[in-house]
Design a protein around this motif. Sequence first.
Motif, short mmCIF file in Angstrom:
data_model
loop_
_atom_site.label_atom_id
_atom_site.label_comp_id
_atom_site.label_asym_id
_atom_site.label_seq_id
_atom_site.Cartn_x
_atom_site.Cartn_y
_atom_site.Cartn_z
N HIS A 345 0.98 -1.06 -0.01
CA HIS A 345 0.06 0.10 -0.04
C HIS A 345 0.97 1.22 -0.14
O HIS A 345 1.65 1.36 0.74
CB HIS A 345 -0.88 -0.02 1.26
N MET A 346 0.81 1.99 -1.17
CA MET A 346 1.85 3.11 -1.22
C MET A 346 1.08 4.50 -1.88
O MET A 346 0.07 4.10 -2.46
CB MET A 346 2.89 2.91 -2.24
N ASN A 347 1.79 5.34 -1.53
CA ASN A 347 1.28 6.71 -2.09
C ASN A 347 2.37 7.22 -2.90
O ASN A 347 3.32 7.55 -2.24
CB ASN A 347 0.92 7.77 -1.00
N LEU A 348 2.62 7.03 -4.09
CA LEU A 348 3.86 7.17 -4.95
C LEU A 348 3.85 8.89 -5.44
O LEU A 348 4.55 9.07 -6.34
CB LEU A 348 3.78 6.39 -6.10
N GLU A 349 3.01 9.83 -4.99
CA GLU A 349 3.21 11.20 -5.33
C GLU A 349 2.91 11.40 -6.80
O GLU A 349 4.04 11.89 -7.53
CB GLU A 349 4.51 11.67 -4.72
N ALA A 350 1.84 10.94 -7.32
CA ALA A 350 1.47 10.92 -8.80
C ALA A 350 1.55 12.42 -9.35
O ALA A 350 1.80 12.59 -10.48
CB ALA A 350 0.04 10.27 -8.99
N LEU A 351 1.10 13.28 -8.45
CA LEU A 351 1.06 14.61 -8.92
C LEU A 351 2.47 15.25 -9.35
O LEU A 351 2.50 16.28 -9.77
CB LEU A 351 0.24 15.68 -7.66
N SER A 352 3.61 14.57 -8.87
CA SER A 352 4.83 15.13 -9.09
C SER A 352 5.40 14.67 -10.46
O SER A 352 6.46 15.15 -10.84
CB SER A 352 5.79 14.86 -8.12
N VAL A 353 4.65 14.03 -11.08
CA VAL A 353 5.22 13.51 -12.48
C VAL A 353 4.26 14.12 -13.61
O VAL A 353 3.36 14.87 -13.36
CB VAL A 353 5.11 11.88 -12.57
N PRO A 354 4.73 14.08 -14.98
CA PRO A 354 4.04 14.69 -15.88
C PRO A 354 2.61 14.00 -16.12
O PRO A 354 2.48 12.84 -15.69
CB PRO A 354 4.75 14.46 -17.15
N GLU A 355 1.62 14.84 -16.55
CA GLU A 355 0.34 14.30 -16.49
C GLU A 355 -0.11 13.06 -17.32
O GLU A 355 -0.74 12.04 -16.99
CB GLU A 355 -0.64 15.41 -17.07
N VAL A 356 0.74 12.88 -18.35
CA VAL A 356 0.50 11.73 -19.20
C VAL A 356 1.18 10.54 -18.40
O VAL A 356 0.87 9.24 -18.74
CB VAL A 356 1.43 12.20 -20.48
N LEU A 357 1.94 10.54 -17.56
CA LEU A 357 2.56 9.55 -16.77
C LEU A 357 1.92 9.11 -15.41
O LEU A 357 2.01 7.98 -14.83
CB LEU A 357 4.08 9.49 -16.44
N ARG A 358 0.81 9.88 -15.17
CA ARG A 358 0.13 9.82 -13.85
C ARG A 358 -0.45 8.48 -13.58
O ARG A 358 -0.54 7.80 -12.43
CB ARG A 358 -0.91 11.06 -13.48
N PRO A 359 -0.99 7.92 -14.72
CA PRO A 359 -1.81 6.62 -14.68
C PRO A 359 -0.82 5.52 -14.19
O PRO A 359 -1.31 4.49 -13.36
CB PRO A 359 -2.31 6.54 -16.01
N LEU A 360 0.40 5.67 -14.53
CA LEU A 360 1.46 4.79 -14.16
C LEU A 360 1.46 4.59 -12.52
O LEU A 360 1.83 3.72 -11.86
CB LEU A 360 2.78 4.96 -14.74
N TYR A 361 1.64 5.99 -12.00
CA TYR A 361 1.73 6.10 -10.36
C TYR A 361 0.32 5.73 -9.70
O TYR A 361 0.18 6.09 -8.79
CB TYR A 361 2.46 7.17 -10.18
N GLU A 362 -0.76 5.68 -10.50
CA GLU A 362 -2.02 5.87 -9.71
C GLU A 362 -2.77 4.57 -10.05
O GLU A 362 -3.82 4.28 -9.78
CB GLU A 362 -2.77 7.00 -10.53
N SER A 363 -1.99 3.60 -10.65
CA SER A 363 -2.52 2.31 -10.95
C SER A 363 -2.21 1.10 -9.76
O SER A 363 -0.92 0.71 -9.80
CB SER A 363 -1.94 1.95 -12.28
N SER A 364 -3.07 0.65 -9.26
CA SER A 364 -2.88 -0.32 -8.27
C SER A 364 -2.72 -1.73 -9.08
O SER A 364 -1.92 -2.72 -8.58
CB SER A 364 -4.29 -0.74 -7.42
N THR A 365 -3.10 -1.86 -10.29
CA THR A 365 -2.69 -3.01 -11.06
C THR A 365 -1.23 -3.16 -11.35
O THR A 365 -0.54 -4.13 -11.28
CB THR A 365 -3.38 -3.14 -12.49
N VAL A 366 -0.60 -1.87 -11.86
CA VAL A 366 0.76 -1.85 -12.04
C VAL A 366 1.66 -2.20 -10.71
O VAL A 366 2.39 -2.93 -10.60
CB VAL A 366 1.04 -0.50 -12.80
N LEU A 367 1.12 -1.54 -9.43
CA LEU A 367 1.72 -2.12 -8.57
C LEU A 367 1.74 -3.39 -7.85
O LEU A 367 2.55 -4.13 -7.71
CB LEU A 367 0.92 -1.36 -7.29
N ALA A 368 0.53 -4.17 -8.24
CA ALA A 368 0.38 -5.61 -8.15
C ALA A 368 1.55 -6.54 -9.09
O ALA A 368 1.93 -7.44 -8.54
CB ALA A 368 -0.97 -5.97 -8.39
N GLN A 369 1.72 -6.12 -10.33
CA GLN A 369 2.43 -6.65 -11.13
C GLN A 369 3.93 -6.56 -10.75
O GLN A 369 4.80 -7.43 -10.95
CB GLN A 369 2.32 -6.10 -12.64
#
Length: 847
Positions: A345-369
């Motif tokens: 369970h993490m908060n990867l600070e998605a607002l600090s990355v460019p908008e186009v990349l935010r889904p990568l830091y907001e996806s629980s599926t990516v974290l699971a994989q």
Amino acid sequence: MAMSCKESSKAAVDAAAAAAAAMDNGKYVRYTPEQVEALERLYHDCPKPSSIRRQQLIRECPILSHIEPKQIKVWFQNRRCREKQRKEASRLQGVNRKLTAMNKLLMEENDRLQKQVSHLVYENSYFRQHTPNNPLSTKDTSCESVVTSGGQKHHLTPQHPPRDASPAGLLSIAEETLAEFLSKATGTAVEWVQMPGMKPGPDSIGIVAISHGCPGVAARACGLVGLEPTRVVEILKDRPSWFRDCRAVDVVNVLPTANGGTIELLYMQIYAPTTLAPGRDFWLLRFTSVMDDGSLVVCERSLSNTQNGPSMPPVQNFVRAEMLPSGYLIRPCEGGGSIIHIVDHMNLEALSVPEVLRPLYESSTVLAQRITTAAVRHLRQIALDISQSSVNNWGRRPAALRALSHRLSRGFNEALNGFGDEGWSLIGNDGVDDITILVNSNPEKLMGLNISPTSGYNSICSSILCAKASMLLQNVPPPILLRFLREHRSEWADTNIDAYSAAAVKIGPCTFLGPRVGNYGGQVMLPLAQTIEHEELLEVIKLEGISHTAEDAMMPRDVLLLQLCCGMDENAVGTCSELIFAPIDASFADDATLLPSGFRIIPLDSGKEAGSPNRTLDLASALETGAAGNKPPNGLSSNSGAARSVMTIAFQFVFESHMQDSVACMARQYVRSIISSVQRVALALSPSGVGPLRSPLGTPEAHTLARWICQSYRSFMGVELLKSSGGGNDSILKELWHHSDAIMCCSMKAASDFTFANQAGVDMLETTLVALQDISLEKIFDDHGRKSICSEFPQIMNQGFATLPGGICLSSMGRPVSYERAIAWKVLNDDENAHCICFMFVNWSFV
């Protein structure tokens, strides 16, 4: 001695008489213990002897001399049958243990879900009674306290009161962390939903779920592993050994607790997956303890300023992320092994990355994989390696091969991130694009890579250069693109660059003896290892006949690459696809010098900004679009439904320091050419792409070929190939494309290259329509299959068709495919001339 010989001879005679009498009476032959012992020794030497061998055994063993050869044959058959039954019984017992443990897990999961349902029903009833529109509702603080005790808490004050950094304060934080972790692992603190594509079973990875509606990103996994709990804890706490993106974990302090546990203060750094955002770091407290029921638990959480505990100042080039209560619960399993629960369970600070990349830091599926399932897979792989042979057919231990894969991935991450504390420095670009050039001349870095004349590198190599870039891909599945890049290196790679990279390595005669899986245009793939679920492949690539110098032009040599390929499963969700390789010399020692280069393709969820699915965009323009909030370039309308992914490219070269400018120019041009090639290939692979490599369902030639295939089948076989044959060309091609059997056409030339295949045919060959033309009929059959096909060709040409018996063929990836039977017929065009030969593989499946 004479008496013993007489006794032995008398025993043999008596046994022979008894056997003869039994055979005369038609009864079962009873062997003496001495005969059974002799037969058992012979069975261990040769379980399936031929008739000649059995005759020889009877002559060599006097005690068996009076037994009929037929009875010896029957004994060996029965012995093999008993051995097979024993192995099957052992296998079924293992499956039964797994099913029992999995059933226990599912029952616990069912209980947890029932509690969650009850909790939601209670909350729903409470909120219905206390809505503002209800005139009977009154302020009741006692009810409020009851509701907040259920786990869904919203506090105006900090949840944890301030504490100091004393052992008592840290123990208080650790105990609360443990309670919150257990509420997530086995309770209802987080609403978990099953991750797409993950189904529980005795041979599956386990139960994998992702969070729904909670802060940050979270993933949970429950599974079975064949390792003892203490060994599982040891492996999981060594996070860099299984989490490829973990750069380092430093243990700052260790405090023992009264119950035999430990409290550790950790500082952890994680590599950035792309060139567009910095890495993440964590300041953590880790608590290891033993539960009352004997279970082991390891839980972690970030130490924040609100807790007034020990602090860690910010570190340059990293963004401080937060780990919410997470960890591992390991319980011993009956019959051996462990049942594990993992929560991340993490908060990867998605607002600090460019908008186009935010889904990568907001996806629980990516974290699971990336993290959760990676831990379970690593544990299962180690358990499998322990249970099986310790040495594979290349004479290398599984641990050594895992170390090579880890070094490839880590070296690629180091080049991609280019940290200054490792000696990397940025040099200026030419202002044309955003390709980044880094140089590393740090002696410690070179020593760490073992670059020296004794390790295989020439003494002139004194520096390392890395050229890297990122680009956004649209509507191209990463596994398909990765598979094309792997199988068709000539479409994007420059042989002169490969030769330059290999020139720094002293390449001797090639001595590899492994099996040849595929040969794609001078590229031979030699497999090394494959993980338990085939999600990762380690192989050696031999590029044949490459010349770099004048001497090589007279006698071209082979270039060897160690290559790591993962993420080729199209059904996996959120999987990162990687193709990483490094030149090696022919000796290929376990500690060989590796300088990795390659590609990483990460899928992005559907975002707010997306360009046209028909284009491969440069990521710089996408970033500008996202920042400014404007429409995509060229007036293209946005399409939020388009599948997007980000590809990161990094290539490393060793060079002599005075050649820095020329090597940098070469590297920059090379990466530009690769980007251009990838854009062209991605456009061709896109389902809505245009050009010569578009989908076959949209070409007039494909419609005509489908009609010819069906007409020829009806003419030669006397029956219809398709169920409904009365439709137009569009319906014929569509039905042929979705036919359950694999249908494919090959040319009538000597090479017999495939020219068309339906969806089942593409799946069977494990290829794409673009790569189909590089596969020939001869490549998918072994010698026996090729001889059988050649013997049937005259019948196909004269009679027009032939039926082939069932057998085994190979996909383009080297996987065996079984089929019930195959039908071949000649495809005639409108002028009744032979156009091609069509094959239909009935009821095929992977072995």
